[in-house]
Design an enzyme around this catalytic site. Structure first.
Site, PDB file in Angstrom:
ATOM      1  N   GLN A 178       0.098  -4.533  -3.226  1.00 58.45           N
ATOM      2  CA  GLN A 178      -1.238  -4.122  -3.689  1.00 58.45           C
ATOM      3  C   GLN A 178      -2.299  -5.190  -3.422  1.00 58.45           C
ATOM      4  O   GLN A 178      -3.486  -4.934  -3.593  1.00 58.45           O
ATOM      5  CB  GLN A 178      -1.213  -3.797  -5.188  1.00 58.45           C
ATOM      6  CG  GLN A 178      -0.374  -2.592  -5.547  1.00 58.45           C
ATOM      7  CD  GLN A 178      -0.951  -1.270  -5.032  1.00 58.45           C
ATOM      8  OE1 GLN A 178      -2.096  -1.193  -4.582  1.00 58.45           O
ATOM      9  NE2 GLN A 178      -0.152  -0.222  -5.073  1.00 58.45           N
ATOM     10  N   CYS A 324       4.468   6.415  -9.627  1.00 58.73           N
ATOM     11  CA  CYS A 324       5.909   6.590  -9.616  1.00 58.73           C
ATOM     12  C   CYS A 324       6.433   7.044 -10.967  1.00 58.73           C
ATOM     13  O   CYS A 324       7.555   7.489 -11.076  1.00 58.73           O
ATOM     14  CB  CYS A 324       6.585   5.289  -9.212  1.00 58.73           C
ATOM     15  SG  CYS A 324       5.903   4.654  -7.700  1.00 58.73           S
TER      16      CYS A 324
HETATM   17  N1  PLP Z   1       5.351  -2.591  -4.596  1.00 56.52           N
HETATM   18  C1  PLP Z   1       4.209  -2.186  -5.162  1.00 56.52           C
HETATM   19  C2  PLP Z   1       3.457  -3.121  -6.043  1.00 56.52           C
HETATM   20  C3  PLP Z   1       3.716  -0.890  -4.940  1.00 56.52           C
HETATM   21  O1  PLP Z   1       2.584  -0.497  -5.520  1.00 56.52           O
HETATM   22  C4  PLP Z   1       4.470  -0.033  -4.096  1.00 56.52           C
HETATM   23  C5  PLP Z   1       4.029   1.361  -3.882  1.00 56.52           C
HETATM   24  O2  PLP Z   1       3.444   1.984  -4.758  1.00 56.52           O
HETATM   25  C6  PLP Z   1       5.645  -0.517  -3.513  1.00 56.52           C
HETATM   26  C7  PLP Z   1       6.063  -1.797  -3.788  1.00 56.52           C
HETATM   27  C8  PLP Z   1       6.485   0.330  -2.607  1.00 56.52           C
HETATM   28  O3  PLP Z   1       5.904   0.450  -1.333  1.00 56.52           O
HETATM   29  P1  PLP Z   1       6.380   1.636  -0.356  1.00 56.52           P
HETATM   30  O4  PLP Z   1       5.788   2.888  -0.909  1.00 56.52           O
HETATM   31  O5  PLP Z   1       5.838   1.268   0.983  1.00 56.52           O
HETATM   32  O6  PLP Z   1       7.852   1.621  -0.388  1.00 56.52           O
END
Ligand code: PLP
Length: 394
Positions: A178, A324
């Site tokens: 982020q 999520c």
């Molecule tokens: N880490 C953080 C802080 C995130 O906000 C996200 C996605 O929302 C992820 C990891 C995961 O990324 P990706 O969707 O590319 O797997």
């Protein structure tokens, strides 16, 4: 109905310039970068250009950039590599507010017999550096602390923590998914060993990520296969997406400060307007140590999900808690870790802006949200109870 998209921490629009740059690599320039012939060679050069562009945004060296399939893979790869390279160490330090891409990896490690310290945060979502220091032991293989929280935007002092870890010979990883593109990052100026990023949070497509691995850091591949990515990540490269990410990083680096200042002023206008017009509303997370684009606001005594649905009816796309965790009515683990009261955690909405948002869109949100909250409070038993309580107290 016009779509007003303020859910950019969930995902972002692919920039038209990014799409345009990727397109020929699907149907015309479809060679395999590993091929010996000219057709593969021209693709290989473009992949290397993308690597340079990503490195450019991060102040890194191109060889330190490993392309992966997403932020989640990068997080997994970093943590697993540190454990495999330090098999005698059985302890992991992280925080209670990580994204599931780290949180669920450490839960899995706990079940495998590793000791895990998940550092608490205070009411503002901040860490205590004393606790961070105390958590590191001779048995610690890796410290993994996110740079910016996806729900509140709160920033952690990862460069300071990395220096602390380095002085104790412990690998430090940060999930900067982020943070990249929103705050200045210069890997030449810090001691972070590994860092994850994800394309779809910065106007590249979903399904492409990067793991930065500092030169000299021992690394064991997570995806074992061919010689790609210098033997550090097997699998034929996702060429068009890599090229897209390279372009997105170049765009992010252009007018970086101006763009983020503009986004911040829109976010601040939104927050000020909502706090002024809606009683019993509050910002979650430290107001200063925060990303410029993110606002987690709680409207007490209403359900976040009901607000989201009403916003959606008006064309406004936001999020409650984390993308999520939506679908579940449990307050998010981040707000719970911060000790946000139940009545406020339930009514929390995350607005996350991008440079595509406009002043008119913010004005529209400011017009639409107050009557929605008023309507929902009229039918909320919690609100009625709160009003009765405040009347009898005064
Ligand atoms: N880490 C953080 C802080 C995130 O906000 C996200 C996605 O929302 C992820 C990891 C995961 O990324 P990706 O969707 O590319 O797997």
């Amino acid at each position: 109905m016009k779509t007003i998209y303020v859910d950019n921490n969930a995902t972002t629009q692919v920039a038209p310039e990014v799409f345009e740059e990727m397109t020929p690599y699907f149907t015309e320039l479809y060679g395999n970068p590993s091929s010996m012939h000219f057709f593969g060679g021209q693709v290989e050069r473009k992949v290397e250009e993308a690597r340079e562009r990503v490195a450019g945004l991060l102040g890194a060296r191109p060889q330190e950039i490993i392309f992966t399939s997403c932020g989640t893979e990068s997080d997994n790869a970093a943590i697993m590599s540190a454990l495999r390279c330090n098999p005698e160490k059985r302890h992991v330090v992280t925080t209670r507010v990580e994204h599931p891409a780290v949180k669920n990896v450490v839960s899995h490690l706990k079940r495998e017999g590793y000791r895990v310290t998940e550092l608490p945060v205070d009411r503002q979502g901040l860490l205590s550096m004393e606790e961070v220091s105390r958590a590191m032991t001779d048995d610690t293989a890796i410290v993994s602390v996110m740079w910016a929280n996806n729900e509140t935007g709160v920033l952690f002092p990862v460069e300071e923590i990395a220096a602390m870890a380095k002085s104790r010979d412990i690998v430090f990883h940060t999930d900067a998914v982020q943070a990249v593109g929103k705050i200045p990052i210069n890997m030449a100026d810090n001691q972070i060993d590994m860092m994850s990023l994800s394309g779809h949070k910065l106007h590249a497509p979903k399904g492409i990520g990067v793991l930065y691995v500092r030169r000299g850091t021992r690394f064991a591949p997570f995806v074992i296969g061919g010689h790609q990515e210098g033997g550090r990540r097997g699998g034929t490269e996702n060429v068009p997406y890599i090229i897209g990410l390279g372009k997105a990083c170049e765009l992010a680096a252009t007018n970086f400060k101006e763009k983020n200042l503009r986004v911040k002023s829109l976010r601040d206008k939104l927050e000020k307007g909502l706090l002024q017009s809606i009683e019993n509303s509050m910002i979650n997370g430290d107001r200063e140590q925060r990303l410029p684009n993110t606002s987690s606001i709680s409207f007490e005594y209403v359900e976040g999900e009901s607000i989201l649905l009403k916003l959606s009816d008006k064309g406004i796309c936001a999020s409650s808690g984390s993308a999520c965790t939506s679908g579940s009515l449990e307050p998010s683990h981040v707000l719970r870790a911060m000790g946000v009261p139940f009545t406020a955690a339930h009514g929390s909405i995350r607005f996350s802006l991008s440079s595509y948002n406009t002043e008119e869109e913010i004005d529209y949100i400011l017009e639409v949200v107050p009557p929605i909250i008023e309507q929902l409070r009229e039918i909320s038993p919690f609100w009625k109870e709160a009003v009765i309580r405040s009347c009898s107290a005064s």
